[in-house]
Design a protein around this motif. Structure first.
Motif, short mmCIF file in Angstrom:
data_model
loop_
_atom_site.label_atom_id
_atom_site.label_comp_id
_atom_site.label_asym_id
_atom_site.label_seq_id
_atom_site.Cartn_x
_atom_site.Cartn_y
_atom_site.Cartn_z
N ASN A 89 0.77 -1.18 -0.03
CA ASN A 89 0.22 0.16 0.11
C ASN A 89 0.72 0.96 0.01
N LYS A 228 -8.35 0.08 -4.65
CA LYS A 228 -7.98 -1.23 -3.85
C LYS A 228 -8.69 -1.11 -2.50
N GLY A 287 -7.24 0.78 -7.86
CA GLY A 287 -6.87 -0.70 -7.77
C GLY A 287 -7.86 -1.55 -7.71
#
Ligand SMILES: [Fe+2]
Length: 316
Positions: A89, A228, A287
């Motif tokens: 991350n 994400k 993401g």
């Protein structure tokens, strides 16, 4: 290959790994074997120590079941979970991130809850807390229509799934961010809690004189297609164990300002005395939006487990 010397063993194993067609498998396994063999050489691991290590690893599996995962717990206790999170991350470890460990207690099916509502679903001890969380993208723009799952332990440090006295899904809720990228909810201020120490994790901590407490925190899971999926925990700024979290989860970006208010007018008229407020911002990255596998599926029955608290002591 007939083994002549100890270095032949490493070579033999590595050449067998080369037979695998999957490139990523080869990369991971070759590195694992190189590091593992180097570790055995560096420490001059004795036969007795090797047998003990194998027994520990077997116990990790034997203690894991539908409501407890000792493998995840030891990965956290060795900092591996945190390392994996930070390297995956924040632009692959390039900058701060509000991502954190998922933890062992996320459940699917959290009740959809309107912004501003309470997630206290049965009488629960603890000071009232009013939380505002904002979700932004990398450009600082608010992210609307994101699903945000929230869950945390009670003011006594117990999650509802561990405690049949709490209503199903107590202190859990699923919110949706508004046009400002915000969710708001009411709850009780969570307490820190001890992790289980009846297995290899307990032995590891005792050997170092470590305590087994996690600082108080609220969990968040943020889901929005195109981004994400982010798991996070916001830690209580007044907790005495921030520097010594048993799971190494506390990062600078997740120190939450849990502000105490004494007798000030609260956002709800029934709150007269001490209450807390918390405002926090999360930054999510482009993401894949993918929910994790839920680590648990239900609620325990009977009495909550007896919690053992280890003290942090100097052994040397
Ligand atoms: Fe937690």
């Amino acid at each position: 290959m007939i083994i002549e010397t100890h270095s032949d063993v490493t070579e033999a194993v590595l050449s067998e790994i080369e037979r695998a067609p999957d490139e990523r498998f080869r990369a991971i396994m070759a590195a694992a074997v190189k590091h593992l063999h180097a570790f055995v050489r560096e420490t001059r691991l004795t036969e007795a120590e090797f047998q003990k290590a194998c027994a520990y690893i077997a116990t990790l599996g034997q203690l894991s079941n539908a409501s407890h995962n000792e493998v995840v717990l030891i990965a956290g206790s060795l900092g591996v979970s945190s390392l994996v999170c930070l390297l995956n991350n924040g632009g692959k470890g390039q900058r701060q991130t509000t991502a954190n460990l998922l933890g062992p207690f996320w459940r699917t099916g959290s009740p959809p809850t309107a912004n501003g509502a309470s997630i206290v679903r049965s009488p629960t001890r603890g000071d009232p807390i009013f939380v505002t969380a904002t979700v932004r993208d990398l450009d600082g723009q608010p992210v609307a229509d994101a699903e945000v799952d929230v869950w945390h332990a009670s003011g006594e440090g117990v999650y509802e799934n561990q405690d049949s006295a709490q209503a199903d899904m107590n202190l859990r809720g699923k919110f949706r961010t508004d046009a400002k990228g915000q969710i708001t909810f009411r709850s009780v201020k969570p307490a820190g809690y001890p992790i289980r120490v009846n297995g290899p994790v307990g032995e590891l901590l005792r050997a170092q004189g470590r305590h087994n407490l996690r600082p108080a925190h609220i969990h968040f899971l943020i889901y929005k297609p195109g981004f994400k999926t982010q798991f996070s925990q916001v830690y209580s700024s007044d907790d005495p164990n921030l520097e010594t979290d048993a799971q190494f989860g506390v990062t600078r970006a997740l120190l939450g300002r849990y502000v105490r208010h004494d007798g000030e007018p609260a956002p709800a008229s029934d709150v007269k005395e001490t209450w807390y407020s918390l405002e926090h911002e999360f930054v999510i990255e482009p993401g894949e939006a993918k929910l994790p596998r839920p680590p648990i599926t239900g609620k325990a029955s009977g009495e909550p487990p007896v919690s053992v608290v280890l003290e942090r002591i100097d052994l040397r």
